[in-house]
Design an enzyme around this catalytic site. Structure first.
Site, PDB file in Angstrom:
ATOM      1  N   CYS A  59       0.811  -1.219   0.000  1.00 49.42           N
ATOM      2  CA  CYS A  59       0.000   0.000   0.000  1.00 49.42           C
ATOM      3  C   CYS A  59       0.844   1.268   0.000  1.00 49.42           C
ATOM      4  O   CYS A  59       2.068   1.231   0.049  1.00 49.42           O
ATOM      5  CB  CYS A  59      -0.920  -0.003   1.224  1.00 49.42           C
ATOM      6  SG  CYS A  59       0.009   0.141   2.773  1.00 49.42           S
ATOM      7  N   ALA A  62       3.248   1.835   2.915  1.00 51.01           N
ATOM      8  CA  ALA A  62       4.493   1.086   2.740  1.00 51.01           C
ATOM      9  C   ALA A  62       5.414   1.831   1.782  1.00 51.01           C
ATOM     10  O   ALA A  62       6.629   1.889   1.988  1.00 51.01           O
ATOM     11  CB  ALA A  62       4.206  -0.318   2.220  1.00 51.01           C
ATOM     12  N   ARG A  93      12.498  -3.999   6.107  1.00 53.20           N
ATOM     13  CA  ARG A  93      13.286  -3.702   4.907  1.00 53.20           C
ATOM     14  C   ARG A  93      14.718  -3.472   5.345  1.00 53.20           C
ATOM     15  O   ARG A  93      14.977  -2.805   6.321  1.00 53.20           O
ATOM     16  CB  ARG A  93      12.750  -2.459   4.182  1.00 53.20           C
ATOM     17  CG  ARG A  93      11.722  -2.805   3.118  1.00 53.20           C
ATOM     18  CD  ARG A  93      11.135  -1.572   2.517  1.00 53.20           C
ATOM     19  NE  ARG A  93      12.091  -0.845   1.693  1.00 53.20           N
ATOM     20  CZ  ARG A  93      12.364  -1.132   0.427  1.00 53.20           C
ATOM     21  NH1 ARG A  93      11.760  -2.108  -0.173  1.00 53.20           N
ATOM     22  NH2 ARG A  93      13.236  -0.420  -0.254  1.00 53.20           N
ATOM     23  N   HIS A 192       5.209   6.650  -2.739  1.00 50.57           N
ATOM     24  CA  HIS A 192       6.462   7.267  -3.197  1.00 50.57           C
ATOM     25  C   HIS A 192       6.218   8.738  -3.532  1.00 50.57           C
ATOM     26  O   HIS A 192       6.979   9.618  -3.133  1.00 50.57           O
ATOM     27  CB  HIS A 192       6.992   6.588  -4.464  1.00 50.57           C
ATOM     28  CG  HIS A 192       7.266   5.121  -4.310  1.00 50.57           C
ATOM     29  ND1 HIS A 192       7.194   4.247  -5.363  1.00 50.57           N
ATOM     30  CD2 HIS A 192       7.616   4.381  -3.236  1.00 50.57           C
ATOM     31  CE1 HIS A 192       7.486   3.032  -4.943  1.00 50.57           C
ATOM     32  NE2 HIS A 192       7.749   3.085  -3.651  1.00 50.57           N
TER      33      HIS A 192
END
Lengths: 543, 453
Positions: A59, A62, A93, A192
């Protein structure tokens, strides 16, 4: 597609065969045979996920917190929401970090959240967030705090930006929020974009201290997974190139605030950071181009391109010396590995950039990439940036903010004169460009956007590739089917894979995986020999 | 390591730091995977489903498949009915499960999607094939923790599937609680040993610990059969292991089907295992076999042999409430002292219960690892016990560390070896003493390193 299976067109039909009508229509657009690599056809991408299809996608939260901002290690990150989002993005991550200056705190070892409860959903969570920021400040005294919205925050109407503004004024440190609710857009990609906007508005340009280095650059879209960014740093330092900021692997808040002082931006992950590259060029006059430090050819090409940009013989010569020295270490490894990997096949299904970047490494090993796709890339990542004007933003992504950026009246500074830029371009130098994945792929390979579980199973059934590059959710599915799966998000807890030393790591790793002995143990001897009886099934021995 | 953590304890009302819990849906997903032929479905935006699948995969190193409604902004405003309906059509057409177990997220809970109505309409419009089943559990992430989600999914098995009626079979329903497949396997071994007929619900063994044979099965052979979940309603007695994870299902089965229920602690350690074995014996009117008595005796022998290394050692424990509760008792049985025990899951009742049985232990529910770490800085301990996230605290403070519970992201033992039962207890004694001995062998001066211990 290749000698080991049906044609790509047949494979595509077989994958689509099972779908109900509406799903078939949707998936048909996202699966293509790469018939004309030099002038790729249009692929459906960045559209909503088909419910129930088993996607690999995540999503917007994230994409924003988990990917772009999360790695900035001395910002204190607070997730505003119930506990899950903050918990799952806690150290999962592998954006490596080490403290570089005394007195710093690495907040990436911490998961901070407002841990919303039912009463906050009912009565609102703004007070809770305010208190959490105050407590975080009292406890840790960070230089900056960022706040991330999760699904319920948008729905209950908490104004995180107003809270951040108020607390910024009260505490006197930089505090800013990201409206990256999980339902925004259709994938990580929206996150992003939201992250880029926030970093640009709240950090870039805060510190005008000139840089001391000779050739100064930023590396955009490099998150230091398994130490990738440090390998790139090592090589660039050998060449005499100074990195102001790496967005955002192993980076500090101060480095990002100062990043606009660099002479050049190079872009690794186009998908996640191209917005930043464009905005920095418009506001500050910093040119950008695409690089790829994954793979031997990619790394060499990228170093030469940076040297050519600065155009000084000293640097150009130094880069060649570094390449020669590094290659003398790599050569014996690749020559050895190639004898076993030559002609083997690979398929790559990774987020928004590695499905392309890693093709270089497989080519170095003389392996064939028979199929590839992204989870959440856009058409420009597949077809190249020239298609940008023809991309229509659909209803699902229309609410992602587009910032209007103008030239900074004082600080705009053309790094290259118009004439110099033009002459570079005439010599074949591409600024502000990314050619996309399809052009590098061979004719008649299969390209699948947002691959479903079903399509992955079919792909393995039809081609049984020698290795598949994918993620953790796929890994054990693929391996149960007898195909080794290299995680190209987490690197299976190895790495780095970037640069020259990274390439060596990767070659050895793929060599190990494609020649692993464990598969020979699959069948017990009593299943092999004709004379041996089947094992008798009995109750488990209990005594 | 964790350099921002100081010894100064401040009260925190709003900021959670390094949680000792996660959210509901992952527990529901895990419970649903323990049903044969079941596809777990996450009704929310797809990020949750991706996170939960990834996290379970990292714990089990096994495929974890689940579907999602993939909410967009539009659905988040106007409701997720169209998403769930089209998901169900796709799931049954493409992946052909026997049953879909829907759970929710904070998103669909906040917008108030009415799942039973959506399922009903999907049945009416023929989106759900004949003979296939769809069930649901509400699992709001802003209530409780992943254990609550597991509990809610187990209760949904009862509510949707357990049959009513007066027929009683000489069979026992066992709700294993939020434990690993290796534990479920051990629970079955104990029940088989005592000679009772039983239904274990759910049962993730042979689902999340499948053998390698070169073939992938989306629905492995394991998992509680739907017919057995229906049969639960006709069993004589139910035993729920772990009060937090299993009480809802036990109570619901009693209320709906009149099956008499018993709640027991998770069988971790001697007394808790004794209680479970005895409950099986009484419920089934059977006898405990001599070999199981001997197994128990070997455990006691081991504890007695190692007593000098365990006596009065101070232990910090964190994890899920049912696990922590049993572990406090177990370390006490070993002669150690639980200095502090915390869980991230909220629960005043749990906190009171723990304080009553361990008055000298610092006990906190709805707490976190940051608090635990700060407390340890002020009150040093000899041993830390908990899930993988504890390794950072263990390293920062140089404390011997024994892993148990969920999640275990960095070791493999939990896949093969149980934590529960006498066998699990022996394994824990080995792990605890290994942790002490390894540290001594590494840090003691040369002349103090012992050959024999």
């Amino acid at each position: 597609m290749g000698p080991t299976g049906p044609s790509a067109a047949e494979a595509r039909e077989k994958m689509l065969d099972i779908y109900p009508k509406k799903t078939l229509r949707k998936r048909s657009k996202q699966m293509m045979v790469n018939e004309n690599p030099s002038t790729p056809a249009e692929i459906g991408a960045n559209s909503r996920t088909v419910p129930g299809i088993i996607t690999q996608r995540g999503c917007s939260y994230a994409g924003c917190k988990g990917v772009v901002i999360g790695p900035i290690y001395d910002i204190l990150h607070i997730t505003h929401g119930p506990i899950g989002c903050g918990y799952y993005s806690w150290l999962s991550r592998r954006n490596f970090t080490k403290i570089r200056n005394e007195g710093e705190t690495n907040y990436l070892q911490y998961s901070m959240s407002t841990d919303m409860q039912e009463n906050h959903i009912v009565f609102g969570g703004e007070t809770l967030l305010k208190d959490a920021i105050q407590e975080a400040y009292d406890e840790f005294k960070p230089k900056a705090i960022s706040v991330y919205a999760t699904c319920p925050v948008g729905l209950i109407g908490d104004d995180i930006h107003a809270v951040c503004k108020e607390m910024k004024a009260k505490l006197g440190i930089n505090i800013f929020g990201f409206s990256c609710e999980g339902y925004k857009g259709v994938s990580q990609s929206a996150g992003h974009h939201i992250a880029n906007n926030g970093v640009f508005k709240n950090m870039i340009g805060l510190d005008d201290t000139p840089s001391k280095g000779e050739y100064t650059i930023n590396i955009l879209g490099e998150y230091n997974i398994g130490g990738d960014a440090w390998e790139i740093d090592r090589i660039l330092a050998l060449c005499g190139i100074k990195i102001i900021g790496t967005l955002s692997g192993g980076v500090t808040y101060d480095e990002i605030c100062n990043a606009h002082m660099a002479d050049l931006n190079v872009v690794m992950c186009h998908r996640s950071i191209n917005y930043m590259a464009e905005m920095m060029e418009t506001k500050f006059g910093i040119p950008w181009f695409k690089v790829n430090f994954i793979g031997l050819e990619g790394t060499k090409k990228s170093l030469r391109k940076i040297a050519q940009y600065f155009g000084e013989k000293k640097l150009i010569d130094r880069v060649e010396e570094v390449i020669a020295a590094e290659m003398s270490e790599v050569r014996p490894v690749i020559e050895d590995v190639k004898t076993r990997t030559n002609g083997k096949t690979a398929a790559l299904f990774v987020g928004g950039s590695r499905a392309h970047h890693y093709q270089d490494l497989f080519e170095d090993m003389e392996m064939k990439v028979i199929a590839a796709g992204y989870e959440f890339a856009h058409r420009d990542d597949y077809e190249g940036r020239e298609v940008l004007p023809s991309i229509k933003v659909d209803a699902d992504s229309r609410n992602i903010e587009e910032l209007t950026i103008e030239e900074d009246p004082e600080r705009f500074n053309l790094r290259k004169t118009v004439d110099r830029k033009k002459s570079l371009e005439e010599s074949g130098f591409a600024f502000s460009d990314y050619e996309g994945m399809l052009k590098q792929m061979k004719k008649d390979t299969l390209v699948i956007d947002d691959i479903s579980h079903h399509e992955m199973e079919k792909l393995i059934e039809l081609y049984k590739p020698d290795v598949i590059g994918s993620g953790v959710k796929d890994k054990y599915v693929i391996e149960k089917m007898g195909v080794p799966c290299k995680q190209l998000h987490s690197y299976d807890y190895g790495g780095p894979y970037a640069g020259f030393k990274g390439a060596i790591n990767f070659f050895k790793e793929i060599d190990r995986m494609t020649s692993s002995r464990v598969w020979e143990l699959t069948r017990a001897p009593w299943h092999e020999a004709d004379e041996a009886p089947e094992a008798t099934v009995s109750e488990e021995v209990t005594a | 390591m964790l350099e921002g953590t100081t010894a100064e304890l401040r009260e925190r009302k709003a900021l959670r730091v390094n949680p000792a819990k996660t959210c509901q849906p992952i527990g529901a997903m895990y419970a649903a995977l323990g049903v044969n032929g079941c596809m777990p479905h996450s009704h929310g935006s797809q990020g949750c489903c991706a996170y939960h699948r990834s996290h379970l995969t990292r714990h089990y190193k096994e495929p974890v498949v689940a579907t999602t409604s993939s909410f967009t902004e539009g659905a988040s405003v106007f409701g997720g009915m169209a998403n769930l309906t089209s998901a169900l059509e796709n799931i049954f057409t493409i992946y052909e499960p026997e049953i879909v177990a829907v759970h929710t997220t904070c998103l669909s809970e906040v917008i108030g999607d009415d799942i039973p109505t959506i399922i009903k309409k999907a049945i009416e419009s023929g989106k759900i094939p004949e003979g296939k089943t769809v069930i649901h559990a509400n699992t709001p992430s802003f209530v409780g923790s992943h254990v609550t989600g597991f509990s809610n999914q187990c209760e949904a098995f009862v509510k949707y599937l357990a049959e009513t009626g007066d027929t009683r079979k000489n069979t026992i329903t066992i709700f294993p609680g939020f434990v690993d497949p290796s534990d479920m396997r051990e629970i079955k071994r104990l029940a088989t040993a005592v000679g009772v007929e039983f239904i274990l619900a759910p049962d993730a063994s042979d689902v999340l610990d499948t053998p390698y044979d070169g073939h992938y099965k989306m629905y492995p052979d394991g998992g509680t059969k739907i017919s057995d979940l229906r049969e639960m309603g006709h069993t004589m007695v139910s035993i729920g292991l772990g009060p937090l994870a299993s009480t809802a299902a036990v109570t619901s089965l009693q209320k709906k089907c009149g099956v008499e229920g018993k709640i027991a602690e998770l069988p971790i350690g001697v007394r808790a295992t004794d209680e479970f074995v005895n409950a099986l014996r009484v419920a089934g009117d059977t006898a405990v076999p001599a070999w199981l008595d001997a197994e128990r005796g070997r455990l006691i022998d081991m504890i007695s042999d190692m007593s000098q290394y365990l006596h009065k050692k101070k232990v910090a424990i964190f994890g899920d409430p049912d696990h922590v509760s049993s572990m406090i008792d177990f370390v006490t049985e070993l002669g150690m002292e639980a200095s502090i025990a915390i869980t991230g899951t909220p629960g005043k009742k749990w906190e009171r219960k723990m304080k009553a049985k361990a008055p000298n232990t610092e006990v906190k529910a709805f707490s976190d690892l940051h608090y635990l770490h700060q407390w340890i800085k002020n009150n040093p301990v000899d041993l830390l016990m908990g899930n993988t996230y504890g390794k950072y605290v263990a390293r920062a403070e140089d404390i011997p560390f024994v892993r148990f519970g969920f999640p275990m992201l960095d070791r493999v033992g939990h896949r093969a070896f149980p934590l529960v039962g006498y066998a699990g207890a022996m394994r824990m004694v080995e792990k605890i003493t290994d942790a002490f001995f390894d540290r001594d062998d590494r840090l003691l001066p040369d002349h103090e390193v012992e050959l024999v211990q």
